[in-house]
Design an enzyme around this catalytic site. Structure first.
Site, mmCIF file in Angstrom:
data_model
loop_
_atom_site.group_PDB
_atom_site.id
_atom_site.type_symbol
_atom_site.label_atom_id
_atom_site.label_comp_id
_atom_site.label_asym_id
_atom_site.label_seq_id
_atom_site.Cartn_x
_atom_site.Cartn_y
_atom_site.Cartn_z
ATOM 1 N N ASP A 2 10.821 27.880 31.382
ATOM 2 C CA ASP A 2 12.240 28.345 31.071
ATOM 3 C C ASP A 2 12.275 28.974 29.399
ATOM 4 O O ASP A 2 12.806 28.218 28.520
ATOM 5 C CB ASP A 2 13.108 27.669 31.296
ATOM 6 C CG ASP A 2 14.784 28.127 31.420
ATOM 7 O OD1 ASP A 2 14.650 29.451 30.990
ATOM 8 O OD2 ASP A 2 15.666 27.494 31.740
ATOM 9 N N GLU A 14 4.141 30.373 38.445
ATOM 10 C CA GLU A 14 3.408 29.447 39.207
ATOM 11 C C GLU A 14 4.247 28.322 39.521
ATOM 12 O O GLU A 14 5.226 27.785 38.946
ATOM 13 C CB GLU A 14 2.483 28.971 37.888
ATOM 14 C CG GLU A 14 1.702 27.796 38.116
ATOM 15 C CD GLU A 14 1.189 27.174 36.708
ATOM 16 O OE1 GLU A 14 0.347 26.302 36.856
ATOM 17 O OE2 GLU A 14 1.529 27.632 35.634
ATOM 18 N N PRO A 31 13.719 17.439 28.411
ATOM 19 C CA PRO A 31 12.975 17.155 29.322
ATOM 20 C C PRO A 31 13.099 18.063 30.817
ATOM 21 O O PRO A 31 12.092 18.023 31.555
ATOM 22 C CB PRO A 31 13.440 15.636 29.644
ATOM 23 C CG PRO A 31 14.279 15.222 28.332
ATOM 24 C CD PRO A 31 14.801 16.866 27.777
ATOM 25 N N ALA A 32 14.261 18.642 31.093
ATOM 26 C CA ALA A 32 14.244 19.265 32.269
ATOM 27 C C ALA A 32 13.237 20.708 32.372
ATOM 28 O O ALA A 32 12.920 21.271 33.377
ATOM 29 C CB ALA A 32 15.620 19.877 32.637
ATOM 30 N N GLY A 92 20.083 26.384 36.552
ATOM 31 C CA GLY A 92 20.429 26.466 34.978
ATOM 32 C C GLY A 92 21.838 27.321 34.977
ATOM 33 O O GLY A 92 22.336 27.464 36.021
ATOM 34 N N GLY A 116 15.889 24.003 41.248
ATOM 35 C CA GLY A 116 16.469 23.710 40.060
ATOM 36 C C GLY A 116 17.316 24.741 39.783
ATOM 37 O O GLY A 116 17.346 25.666 40.241
ATOM 38 N N ASP A 157 15.104 25.942 23.532
ATOM 39 C CA ASP A 157 15.602 25.021 24.596
ATOM 40 C C ASP A 157 14.581 24.134 25.243
ATOM 41 O O ASP A 157 14.628 24.006 26.201
ATOM 42 C CB ASP A 157 16.361 26.023 25.517
ATOM 43 C CG ASP A 157 17.500 25.393 26.800
ATOM 44 O OD1 ASP A 157 17.890 24.127 26.233
ATOM 45 O OD2 ASP A 157 17.515 25.853 27.737
ATOM 46 N N LYS A 194 12.114 32.479 40.189
ATOM 47 C CA LYS A 194 13.536 32.222 39.393
ATOM 48 C C LYS A 194 14.488 33.522 39.440
ATOM 49 O O LYS A 194 13.993 34.548 39.403
ATOM 50 C CB LYS A 194 13.216 32.110 37.773
ATOM 51 C CG LYS A 194 14.169 31.950 37.072
ATOM 52 C CD LYS A 194 13.803 31.979 35.538
ATOM 53 C CE LYS A 194 15.024 31.858 34.601
ATOM 54 N NZ LYS A 194 14.585 31.459 33.155
#
Length: 458
Positions: free
Chosen positions: A166, A100, A147-148, A27, A25, A144, A47
């Site tokens: 996040d 994780e 759903p994501a 951001g 993903g 924030d 990340k």
């Protein structure tokens, strides 16, 4: 291999340990990769901040998220495993977080296949609100929720477990911001106070999560449109609650999305309300209270925990108990007619015991929390050598008694040396027992609903 479309530049094996895989993903400020931990042989999520730190101040800001996540430990939060700095370019260090890996989709992706059932929404809410209660008690606001940022981890005998991810723009209570998608959350899920740039409290997360849960039920965003259109729409109108939504669920979501923060429930209040939905309305009626052994054994059978495979959810509780109390043995036991089944165990190899060898010499059942400081000296156990299992001298157990009065067993800890236990420690053990019992109750409710649905299909 690193995705070529990504602006982040990383070696194929980060710090000689993490083999970088596909992008999971992206951001506004980071990219998340799936990776393989070559040392421990497991998958992780990495990340990486999109921009390399050009100044010490920028690097310090990136380290802030790592410090915040490092202090959090909850089953409904994506866990931080490690952090580091890539110095491939010594003039521009790049911060990364080892997280994780959750082997499931995020909620945004899941909703592309259709909306959730009321029961699935209630389960998801129960997980996520428990996590919010945990972080809010520590003065942290996520800001924030969308759903994501909700990951769905597979679970046994229940819908997928929700995990919040996040915390990149999380702050301590009382901060203010101008409404901006990049600084205060995604426009479709902003609270009214975020839109107006007012001081933020934990209520802002409750509102945003209310919109997420409403979308999970309807499959549609409550406030669609462009950034400004979506953000300012909630200042004049409440989100529409569908008429076909179960009344109990509608009442909670209406409260969570109240425009005035003072009218919203706390995370703890909402957790309690959703648990009542799961165990009560959606889980079917409870049996009438009964005290007989035959009724207790029927409840034990209904728990469906005897002769069952190891279960990570219960193992986490016993592992946590062993760490908190610094003891070698922690056990969740279910008491059958003639045996004690050790559903989860830390520090003991046997899977079951006969009832006369129950830890603490109690046969596995006691109606109140039992503390035996020294099994050799205590009159309740001194004459029963079977109580001292594998050299254990100390025992403390909190009963697992269902809301309808059935004693299923206990969560217990044991030590090889005599020791005392204060009131605060007893309360902590009872809290852990309540967590185990809640998991049992929720699974029983899930099975009842599943059986009901199968019956309707037949």
């Amino acid at each position: 291999m690193v995705d070529a479309a990504s602006p982040v530049s990383l070696p194929s094996v980060l710090q000689g340990r993490y083999r970088i895989g596909p992008v999971l993903g992206r951001g506004g400020a980071s990219v998340v990769y799936r990776a393989r931990d070559l040392l421990l042989g497991r998958d992780v999520a990495i990340k990486v901040f999109s921009a390399r730190a050009a100044t010490p101040e920028q690097l310090k800001a990136q380290e802030g998220e790592a410090r915040m996540l490092g202090g959090l430990n909850h089953h409904a939060l994506v866990a931080l495993l490690d952090a580091g700095v890539d110095l491939t370019d010594a003039t521009a260090p790049q911060m990364f977080l080892i997280m994780e890996f959750v082997d499931g989709p995020d909620l945004r992706r899941r909703l592309r296949t259709g909306a959730l059932t009321p029961f699935e929404v209630a389960y998801l809410a129960w997980d996520l609100l428990a996590a919010l209660q945990y972080v809010h008690e520590r003065g942290i606001i996520h800001r924030d929720l969308k759903p994501a940022n909700v990951l769905l981890a597979p679970a046994q005998a229940r819908p997928a477990r929700g995990k919040i991810a996040d915390f990149g723009i999380a702050v301590l209570s009382g901060s203010t911001d101008e409404p901006s998608e990049e600084t205060t959350g995604t426009a479709a899920y902003l609270s009214p106070e975020q839109v107006e740039g007012e001081p933020l409290g934990s209520e802002t997360d409750i509102y945003s999560l209310g919109l997420v849960l409403l979308e999970a039920y309807t499959g549609r965003t409550a406030f669609p449109g462009g950034v400004l259109e979506s953000a300012f729409a909630r200042l004049d109108a409440d989100p529409a609650i569908p008429g076909d939504m179960p009344a109990e669920l509608a009442a909670i979501l209406r409260g969570m999305t109240a425009r005035d923060p003072k009218d919203r429930p706390t995370a703890q209040e909402a957790v309690t309300a959703f648990r009542a939905i799961i165990v009560g309305h959606l889980g079917g009626d409870r049996p009438k209270p009964a005290d007989s052994e035959s009724s207790r054994l029927a409840a034990v059978r209904d728990s469906d925990l005897l002769d069952s495979e190891p279960d990570v959810e219960f193992d986490r509780i016993t592992s946590l108990a062993a760490r908190i109390f610094d003891v070698p043995v922690a056990v969740i036991s279910i008491v059958d007619a003639d045996r004690v089944w050790l559903k989860s165990r830390q520090g003991i190899d046997v899977q079951e015991l006969t009832r006369d060898r129950g830890l603490g010499g109690t046969g596995g059942l006691h109606d109140e929390t039992l503390v035996i400081e020294d099994v050799r000296a205590d009159p309740r156990t001194a004459s029963r050598p079977a109580a001292e299992h594998a050299g254990l001298r100390f025992y403390a157990g909190a009963p697992l008694i269902t809301a309808d009065g059935h004693n299923l067993g206990s969560l217990s800890i044991s030590d090889v040396r005599p020791r005392s236990m204060g009131a605060a420690e007893v309360a902590t053990l009872e809290d852990l027992a309540a967590m185990a019992l809640h998991e049992m109750e929720l699974r029983r409710a899930a099975r009842r609903v599943a059986l009901g649905l199968l019956g309707k299909r037949d």
